[in-house]
Scaffold this active site. Structure first.
Site, PDB file in Angstrom:
ATOM      1  CG  ASP A  35     -52.783  19.324  13.878  1.00  0.00           C
ATOM      2  OD1 ASP A  35     -53.844  19.494  14.029  1.00  0.00           O
ATOM      3  OD2 ASP A  35     -52.243  17.705  13.941  1.00  0.00           O
ATOM      4  CG  ASP A  39     -49.730  22.131   9.576  1.00  0.00           C
ATOM      5  OD1 ASP A  39     -50.086  23.000  10.249  1.00  0.00           O
ATOM      6  OD2 ASP A  39     -49.838  21.166   8.976  1.00  0.00           O
ATOM      7  CD  GLU A 115     -62.974 -10.265   4.923  1.00  0.00           C
ATOM      8  OE1 GLU A 115     -63.071 -11.468   4.281  1.00  0.00           O
ATOM      9  OE2 GLU A 115     -62.455  -9.153   4.707  1.00  0.00           O
ATOM     10  CE  LYS A 117     -72.153  -7.005  -0.210  1.00  0.00           C
ATOM     11  NZ  LYS A 117     -72.522  -5.597  -0.685  1.00  0.00           N
ATOM     12  NE  ARG A 138     -68.007  -5.682  -8.981  1.00  0.00           N
ATOM     13  CZ  ARG A 138     -69.137  -5.686  -9.760  1.00  0.00           C
ATOM     14  NH1 ARG A 138     -69.669  -4.660 -10.563  1.00  0.00           N
ATOM     15  NH2 ARG A 138     -69.281  -7.010 -10.123  1.00  0.00           N
ATOM     16  CD  GLU A 173     -67.213  -1.586  -1.215  1.00  0.00           C
ATOM     17  OE1 GLU A 173     -66.499  -2.503  -1.387  1.00  0.00           O
ATOM     18  OE2 GLU A 173     -68.230  -1.366  -1.542  1.00  0.00           O
ATOM     19  CE  LYS A 313     -77.271  -6.608   0.190  1.00  0.00           C
ATOM     20  NZ  LYS A 313     -76.642  -5.955  -0.751  1.00  0.00           N
TER      21      LYS A 313
HETATM   22  N1  LIG Z   1     -68.640  -7.744  -4.124  1.00  0.00           N
HETATM   23  C1  LIG Z   1     -67.688  -8.551  -3.623  1.00  0.00           C
HETATM   24  O1  LIG Z   1     -66.861  -9.188  -3.879  1.00  0.00           O
HETATM   25  C2  LIG Z   1     -67.556  -7.742  -2.256  1.00  0.00           C
HETATM   26  C3  LIG Z   1     -68.035  -6.594  -1.535  1.00  0.00           C
HETATM   27  C4  LIG Z   1     -67.433  -6.348  -0.318  1.00  0.00           C
HETATM   28  C5  LIG Z   1     -67.795  -5.160   0.579  1.00  0.00           C
HETATM   29  N2  LIG Z   1     -68.610  -4.221   0.036  1.00  0.00           N
HETATM   30  N3  LIG Z   1     -67.266  -5.042   1.787  1.00  0.00           N
HETATM   31  C6  LIG Z   1     -66.494  -6.049   2.301  1.00  0.00           C
HETATM   32  C7  LIG Z   1     -66.012  -6.783   1.430  1.00  0.00           C
HETATM   33  C8  LIG Z   1     -65.025  -7.878   1.883  1.00  0.00           C
HETATM   34  N4  LIG Z   1     -64.560  -7.544   3.321  1.00  0.00           N
HETATM   35  O2  LIG Z   1     -64.779  -9.076   1.332  1.00  0.00           O
HETATM   36  C9  LIG Z   1     -66.639  -7.083   0.142  1.00  0.00           C
HETATM   37  S1  LIG Z   1     -66.543  -8.383  -1.123  1.00  0.00           S
END
Ligand SMILES: NC(=O)c1cc2c(N)ncc(C(N)=O)c2s1
Length: 321
Positions: A35, A39, A115, A117, A138, A173, A313
């Site tokens: 660090d 710095d 992936e 979410k 978004r 995200e 989900k």
């Molecule tokens: N609403 C969407 O298109 C997405 C929303 C999200 C999210 N919250 N986290 C990861 C991905 C991803 N890896 O694609 C996506 S894609």
């Protein structure tokens, strides 16, 4: 070389070196310098920029935290809409999604990329000739809020990428890691402020601050996972895109896998049932995408959602007793 040219060369070296060190420290979590040394280099850069403000460029690490804006955020319309995603809640619905996709593709072979979410807020990053130009929420998918000054403070977002594309939109995200969320809420309780209900609300509230100095203190991070309107590059698949995003020095969530059948997708999804809370960031499901961009294009989108992807989900987490 004159003394001024020497100094300008030193400034450019410091700018590149500090940006690389930040990438190693924040994105790779592998610091390569103490660090103190960091710095000292940062202070040397600040001193040269004070002497020569005309040499300051937007990708200088000193430019991450700008000034407070007044009057709210400007609106910005995305070049390509940021679609939401259809949701499914059980294995049968995943199988039905798979059947629809296979029927629409006439039974040809396909691969899925799965992936995590991330439970944060989606943003659109615009780069021109490799320079970070703008960060936009978004919003309603078509028009979002220009939160550039706040996005700029997020250390895992590169201010410059190695691309000469005249226009590139990187989507991902913004999230608040759990340790940062818990520390923030503890501080808010000490200050007799209302704690944030969850990391997503904390990230959204932090990104929509009018003062970037406050955003900069909130330890936000960013996982890149998609690309929007982009000129001049041709990427064949989601897997290739994730590899390119990583090569551009974005943080890409490492928990993605590729499968050729929905049963293996389902097995992978359930492998997360009992280990989501070991991740260090909030997730609310898994995203299943057809890997080939050519097949995605053939499947197309409805008005609001892609036909080539679905969000599984997770069931709500049991309240900790
Ligand atoms: N609403 C969407 O298109 C997405 C929303 C999200 C999210 N919250 N986290 C990861 C991905 C991803 N890896 O694609 C996506 S894609």
């Amino acid at each position: 070389m004159s003394q001024t040219e020497d100094l300008h060369k030193r400034l450019q070296e410091l700018r590149e070196t500090i940006n690389t060190l930040s990438y190693q420290y924040y994105t790779l979590d592998k610091p390569t310098m103490s660090d103190y040394e960091y710095d000292m280099m940062y202070r040397e850069l600040e001193n040269i920029e004070k002497e020569h403000p005309e040499w300051i460029t937007p990708d200088s690490p000193t430019q991450r935290v700008g000034s407070k804006i007044s009057g709210g955020f400007a609106k910005y319309t995305h070049d390509r809409p940021m679609l939401s995603m259809g949701d499914v809640f059980n294995d049968q619905e995943l199988r039905e999604f798979d059947q629809r996709v296979r029927d629409d593709l006439g039974g040809e072979d396909l691969e899925y990329v799965v992936e995590l979410k991330i439970d944060g807020l989606a943003v659109n990053l615009i780069y021109e000739q490799g320079q970070f130009i703008r960060g936009v929420t978004r919003g309603d998918g078509v028009t979002g809020e220009d939160v550039t000054n706040n996005v700029r403070t997020i250390r895992t977002i590169p201010l410059r990428i190695d691309s000469d594309s005249p226009h590139m939109e990187i989507r991902g995200e913004v999230y608040m890691p759990i340790p940062a969320f818990e520390q923030l809420n503890s501080q808010r309780r000490d200050d007799e402020l209302e704690p944030f209900a969850n990391p997503r609300n904390a990230a959204a509230g932090s990104l929509r601050q009018l003062d970037p100095q406050i955003t900069a203190q909130r330890k936000l991070a960013f996982f890149a996972y998609a690309i929007g309107g982009t000129v001049g590059i041709d990427i064949p698949s989601q897997e290739a895109l994730l590899q390119d995003l990583k090569a551009f020095h974005f943080q890409v969530n490492p928990e993605y896998r590729k499968f050729t059948n929905i049963e293996d997708v389902i097995t992978f999804i359930h492998s997360w049932d009992d280990r989501r809370d070991t991740l260090g960031y909030a997730t609310d499901g898994m995203v299943v995408k057809v890997n080939s961009f050519a097949q995605q294009a053939r499947l197309g989108n409805t008005v609001k959602i892609p036909r080539w992807a679905i969000a599984y989900k997770f069931p709500p987490e049991q309240a900790k007793t």
